[in-house]
Motif scaffolding. Structure first.
Motif, PDB file in Angstrom:
ATOM      1  N   SER A 137      -7.562 -18.326   2.739  1.00 23.27           N
ATOM      2  CA  SER A 137      -8.766 -16.997   2.734  1.00 23.27           C
ATOM      3  C   SER A 137      -8.858 -16.964   4.278  1.00 23.27           C
ATOM      4  N   ILE A 138      -9.105 -17.729   5.070  1.00 23.76           N
ATOM      5  CA  ILE A 138      -9.825 -16.827   6.436  1.00 23.76           C
ATOM      6  C   ILE A 138      -7.888 -16.205   7.280  1.00 23.76           C
ATOM      7  N   MET A 139      -7.150 -16.667   6.611  1.00 24.46           N
ATOM      8  CA  MET A 139      -5.372 -16.382   7.104  1.00 24.46           C
ATOM      9  C   MET A 139      -5.569 -15.365   6.450  1.00 24.46           C
ATOM     10  N   LEU A 140      -5.327 -15.122   5.380  1.00 21.16           N
ATOM     11  CA  LEU A 140      -5.589 -13.922   4.782  1.00 21.16           C
ATOM     12  C   LEU A 140      -6.752 -12.835   4.923  1.00 21.16           C
ATOM     13  N   THR A 141      -7.887 -13.165   5.250  1.00 14.33           N
ATOM     14  CA  THR A 141      -8.667 -11.773   5.457  1.00 14.33           C
ATOM     15  C   THR A 141      -8.051 -11.484   6.676  1.00 14.33           C
ATOM     16  N   LEU A 142      -7.629 -12.576   7.290  1.00 14.02           N
ATOM     17  CA  LEU A 142      -7.065 -11.767   9.505  1.00 14.02           C
ATOM     18  C   LEU A 142      -5.748 -10.920   9.328  1.00 14.02           C
ATOM     19  N   GLY A 143      -5.195 -11.316   8.188  1.00 17.07           N
ATOM     20  CA  GLY A 143      -4.128 -10.227   7.817  1.00 17.07           C
ATOM     21  C   GLY A 143      -4.370  -9.367   6.985  1.00 17.07           C
ATOM     22  N   LEU A 144      -5.074  -9.050   6.530  1.00 18.45           N
ATOM     23  CA  LEU A 144      -5.850  -7.940   5.979  1.00 18.45           C
ATOM     24  C   LEU A 144      -6.550  -7.081   7.000  1.00 18.45           C
ATOM     25  N   LEU A 145      -7.396  -7.186   8.166  1.00 15.80           N
ATOM     26  CA  LEU A 145      -7.944  -6.952   8.781  1.00 15.80           C
ATOM     27  C   LEU A 145      -6.352  -6.403  10.313  1.00 15.80           C
ATOM     28  N   GLY A 146      -5.775  -7.758   9.976  1.00 20.60           N
ATOM     29  CA  GLY A 146      -4.721  -6.492  11.023  1.00 20.60           C
ATOM     30  C   GLY A 146      -3.895  -5.595  10.868  1.00 20.60           C
ATOM     31  N   LEU A 147      -3.487  -5.217   9.021  1.00 19.76           N
ATOM     32  CA  LEU A 147      -2.902  -4.447   8.603  1.00 19.76           C
ATOM     33  C   LEU A 147      -3.722  -3.498   8.779  1.00 19.76           C
ATOM     34  N   PHE A 148      -5.108  -3.356   8.681  1.00 23.51           N
ATOM     35  CA  PHE A 148      -5.648  -1.477   8.538  1.00 23.51           C
ATOM     36  C   PHE A 148      -6.328  -1.991   9.965  1.00 23.51           C
ATOM     37  N   PHE A 149      -5.750  -2.502  10.846  1.00 21.38           N
ATOM     38  CA  PHE A 149      -5.864  -1.940  12.389  1.00 21.38           C
ATOM     39  C   PHE A 149      -4.804  -1.592  12.953  1.00 21.38           C
ATOM     40  N   LEU A 150      -4.149  -1.872  12.044  1.00 17.82           N
ATOM     41  CA  LEU A 150      -2.370  -1.882  12.568  1.00 17.82           C
ATOM     42  C   LEU A 150      -1.945  -0.595  11.746  1.00 17.82           C
ATOM     43  N   VAL A 151      -2.947   0.422  10.850  1.00 15.00           N
ATOM     44  CA  VAL A 151      -2.901   1.363  10.700  1.00 15.00           C
ATOM     45  C   VAL A 151      -3.749   2.112  10.867  1.00 15.00           C
ATOM     46  N   PHE A 152      -5.019   2.313  11.501  1.00 14.67           N
ATOM     47  CA  PHE A 152      -5.644   2.700  11.856  1.00 14.67           C
ATOM     48  C   PHE A 152      -5.332   3.460  13.292  1.00 14.67           C
ATOM     49  N   LEU A 153      -4.450   2.096  14.320  1.00  9.99           N
ATOM     50  CA  LEU A 153      -3.663   1.973  15.492  1.00  9.99           C
ATOM     51  C   LEU A 153      -3.005   3.377  15.704  1.00  9.99           C
ATOM     52  N   CYS A 154      -1.983   2.637  14.612  1.00  6.89           N
ATOM     53  CA  CYS A 154      -1.013   3.732  14.844  1.00  6.89           C
ATOM     54  C   CYS A 154      -0.692   4.861  13.959  1.00  6.89           C
TER      55      CYS A 154
END
Length: 173
Positions: A137-154
Motif C-alpha cells: 500500500s505504501i508503494m501504491l500510494t507513492l505511485g498514485l501520488l507520483g501520478l498526481f504530481f505528474l498531472v499537476f506539473l506537466c
C-alpha cells in the motif's frame, strides 16, 4: 491531439524531456483502467515502475529547463501532508519496544504480553498487522501520488489540460 503537440514549441532539451514525459503520462492514463479488472499485482507493479520512471525523467527535464520550482511552491502544503501520510505508513513498519507500543495503542501491557506470548521475538513489535500488505500500500500510494504530481506539473497550458480530459474520457475512467 497531434495538432496540440505540434503547436508546442520546444526551447530546450529540458522542455523536450518534459513533453516526452507528458506524452508518456497520457499513455499511462489511457492504459491505467484496463488491467485493474484482471491481474492486480502485475498491473500495480507495472504502474509503479512507469510512474517512477516518468518522475525521474521529469526531474531530469526540470533540471535542464530550470523553470518548474514555482509550480512545486504552489503545492508545498499539499506535499507536506502527503509526506506526513507516507511517513505514518512507514512508521507502522518500524519495530517498536513493546512498552512503547502498548502505550501508543492504549492497550494494557499485560494484554499485549499475552497476545505476543506465542512469538519468539517479544522485545519489539510493529504496528502493522500485515507488513507485506502495508508495504504494497505504501508503494501504491507513492505511485498514485507520483501520478498526481505528474498531472499537476506537466499540464501547464489549457491544451494540455484538454488532452488529459480527453484521454480520461476515451479510456473510460
Amino acid at each position: 491531439m497531434v495538432r496540440s503537440i505540434q503547436k508546442y514549441q520546444l526551447q530546450s532539451a529540458g522542455d523536450a524531456i518534459c513533453r516526452a514525459v507528458f506524452i508518456g503520462m497520457l499513455c499511462l492514463l489511457f492504459w491505467l483502467p484496463l488491467p485493474f479488472g484482471s491481474a492486480r499485482i502485475w498491473a500495480t507493479s507495472l504502474f509503479e515502475i512507469i510512474v517512477f520512471f516518468l518522475l525521474s525523467a521529469w526531474i531530469i527535464g526540470a533540471l535542464f529547463s530550470g523553470s518548474s520550482s514555482y509550480r512545486l511552491a504552489k503545492i508545498s502544503v499539499l506535499l507536506f501532508f502527503f509526506t506526513l501520510w507516507v511517513g505514518w505508513l512507514l512508521f507502522s513498519l518500524i519495530p517498536l519496544p513493546a512498552e512503547f507500543l502498548s502505550l501508543l495503542a492504549g492497550i494494557p501491557k499485560e494484554l499485549h504480553e499475552s497476545a505476543s506470548a506465542f512469538s519468539d521475538e517479544k522485545a519489539y513489535r510493529i504496528i502493522s498487522i500485515n507488513p507485506q500488505k502495508t508495504w504494497d500500500s505504501i508503494m501504491l500510494t507513492l505511485g498514485l501520488l507520483g501520478l498526481f504530481f505528474l498531472v499537476f506539473l506537466c499540464t501547464r497550458r489549457r491544451d494540455d489540460k484538454r488532452l488529459v480530459m480527453w484521454t480520461l474520457l476515451c479510456s473510460g475512467a
